[in-house]
Design an enzyme around this catalytic site. Structure first.
Site, PDB file in Angstrom:
ATOM      1  N   SER A   1       0.679  -1.328   0.049  1.00 30.36           N
ATOM      2  CA  SER A   1       0.041   0.065   0.124  1.00 30.36           C
ATOM      3  C   SER A   1       0.851   1.275   0.063  1.00 30.36           C
ATOM      4  O   SER A   1       2.043   1.286   0.435  1.00 30.36           O
ATOM      5  CB  SER A   1      -0.904   0.083   1.199  1.00 30.36           C
ATOM      6  OG  SER A   1      -1.889  -1.187   1.319  1.00 30.36           O
TER       7      SER A   1
HETATM    8  N1  SAH Z   1      -1.135  -4.805   3.896  1.00 28.11           N
HETATM    9  C1  SAH Z   1      -0.523  -4.766   2.885  1.00 28.11           C
HETATM   10  C2  SAH Z   1      -1.375  -4.491   1.729  1.00 28.11           C
HETATM   11  C3  SAH Z   1      -1.653  -5.853   1.119  1.00 28.11           C
HETATM   12  S1  SAH Z   1      -2.488  -5.563  -0.463  1.00 28.11           S
HETATM   13  C4  SAH Z   1       0.733  -3.727   2.948  1.00 28.11           C
HETATM   14  O1  SAH Z   1       1.145  -3.484   3.980  1.00 28.11           O
HETATM   15  O2  SAH Z   1       1.033  -3.126   1.925  1.00 28.11           O
HETATM   16  C5  SAH Z   1      -4.173  -6.580   0.093  1.00 28.11           C
HETATM   17  C6  SAH Z   1      -3.861  -8.147   0.479  1.00 28.11           C
HETATM   18  O3  SAH Z   1      -4.859  -8.733   0.756  1.00 28.11           O
HETATM   19  C7  SAH Z   1      -3.087  -8.785  -0.660  1.00 28.11           C
HETATM   20  O4  SAH Z   1      -1.977  -9.515  -0.411  1.00 28.11           O
HETATM   21  C8  SAH Z   1      -4.260  -9.827  -0.929  1.00 28.11           C
HETATM   22  O5  SAH Z   1      -3.882 -11.239  -1.396  1.00 28.11           O
HETATM   23  C9  SAH Z   1      -5.016  -9.866   0.341  1.00 28.11           C
HETATM   24  N2  SAH Z   1      -6.419 -10.493   0.397  1.00 28.11           N
HETATM   25  C10 SAH Z   1      -7.401 -10.325  -0.494  1.00 28.11           C
HETATM   26  N3  SAH Z   1      -8.539 -10.998  -0.200  1.00 28.11           N
HETATM   27  C11 SAH Z   1      -8.230 -11.632   1.053  1.00 28.11           C
HETATM   28  C12 SAH Z   1      -9.028 -12.112   2.059  1.00 28.11           C
HETATM   29  N4  SAH Z   1     -10.448 -12.784   1.586  1.00 28.11           N
HETATM   30  N5  SAH Z   1      -8.519 -12.691   3.059  1.00 28.11           N
HETATM   31  C13 SAH Z   1      -7.247 -12.551   3.520  1.00 28.11           C
HETATM   32  N6  SAH Z   1      -6.596 -11.736   2.662  1.00 28.11           N
HETATM   33  C14 SAH Z   1      -6.886 -11.323   1.451  1.00 28.11           C
END
Ligand code: SAH
Length: 226
Positions: A75
């Site tokens: 992010s």
């Molecule tokens: N927190 C991260 C951002 C991750 S992007 C950071 O610090 O940058 C969002 C993440 O959510 C992705 O890795 C994706 O695979 C995950 N995701 C999507 N749907 C999900 C679900 N139902 N349960 C858990 N994780 C999920």
């Protein structure tokens, strides 16, 4: 010159300046024009470069999302800081994170003194993030593979819950796993449509109150099989 054009000149300091500027510019909507010293200190200490793939390292301190593989992203630093700010993390707080990704937001929450339970639907991302967090010394984080719609019932209730992928609606299990007085920070909306970051406070009587904070753009919260 090319280095500059590619943005390779962004540093940890310029990232912090960009966060301060974005916080000020969005303060009218977020109600948080100045982030707490604790959040800014956490953003200063967590090395974003350690969370991005080799080819993205020159851009690690740009204030924008970057690809991390598997069609997912790390992010934008401002959004990571804003979500941490909105959670009002106290040292020792138990936080549930849905969407570990590379583990950057997890590390920021650890740096704020939280114990973090993080769920990631893509198994390889979950295991890689868990190993990375351990190697970097963020021992208060536990990451596991699973569908975050269900939360983490064995470890509930939580002081705060953060979802870092966009849900089409607020998953009821997450509200159920929140302590009274706790808050849930979650982007709600469809991908490619407007999503809004919401801050949902659970009152002592168990009812909840949602406030819309800011338009955002997150990858979708998928229905996984993990
Ligand atoms: N927190 C991260 C951002 C991750 S992007 C950071 O610090 O940058 C969002 C993440 O959510 C992705 O890795 C994706 O695979 C995950 N995701 C999507 N749907 C999900 C679900 N139902 N349960 C858990 N994780 C999920």
């Amino acid at each position: 010159m090319l280095r500059h054009l590619l943005g390779a000149s962004a540093t940890a300091d310029s990232m912090l300046e960009a966060i301060v500027r974005d916080a000020r510019e969005t303060g009218g909507k977020t109600g948080r024009p100045v982030f707490s010293d604790a959040v800014m200190e956490a953003m200063r200490t967590v090395p974003r470069a350690a969370f991005v793939p080799e080819m993205e390292k020159p851009f690690a301190y740009e204030n924008r999302p970057l690809p991390i593989g598997h069609g997912q992203t790390i992010s934008q630093p401002f959004v990571v800081a804003l979500m941490a700010e909105l959670l009002d993390v106290e040292p020792g707080a138990r936080i549930l994170e849905v969407g570990t990704g590379c583990g950057y937001q997890t590390a920021v929450l650890c740096a704020l003194g939280a114990t973090v339970y993080s769920v990631e639907v893509i198994e390889l991302l979950a295991t890689t993030a868990a190993a990375r967090l351990e190697a970097l010394g963020y021992g208060q984080a536990t990451a596991r593979a699973g569908d975050g719609h269900a939360g983490w019932p064995e470890e509930a209730p939580f002081d705060g819950i953060i979802v870092t992928a966009a849900a089409t609606s607020v998953p009821p299990a997450l509200v159920a796993q929140l302590k009274p007085g706790g808050c849930l920070v979650i982007p709600v909306g469809r991908v490619a449509k407007t999503q809004h970051l919401q801050r949902i406070e659970k009152r002592v009587d168990g009812s909840s109150e949602a406030k819309t904070v800011l338009p955002v753009a997150f990858v979708p919260l998928t229905r996984g099989q993990a």
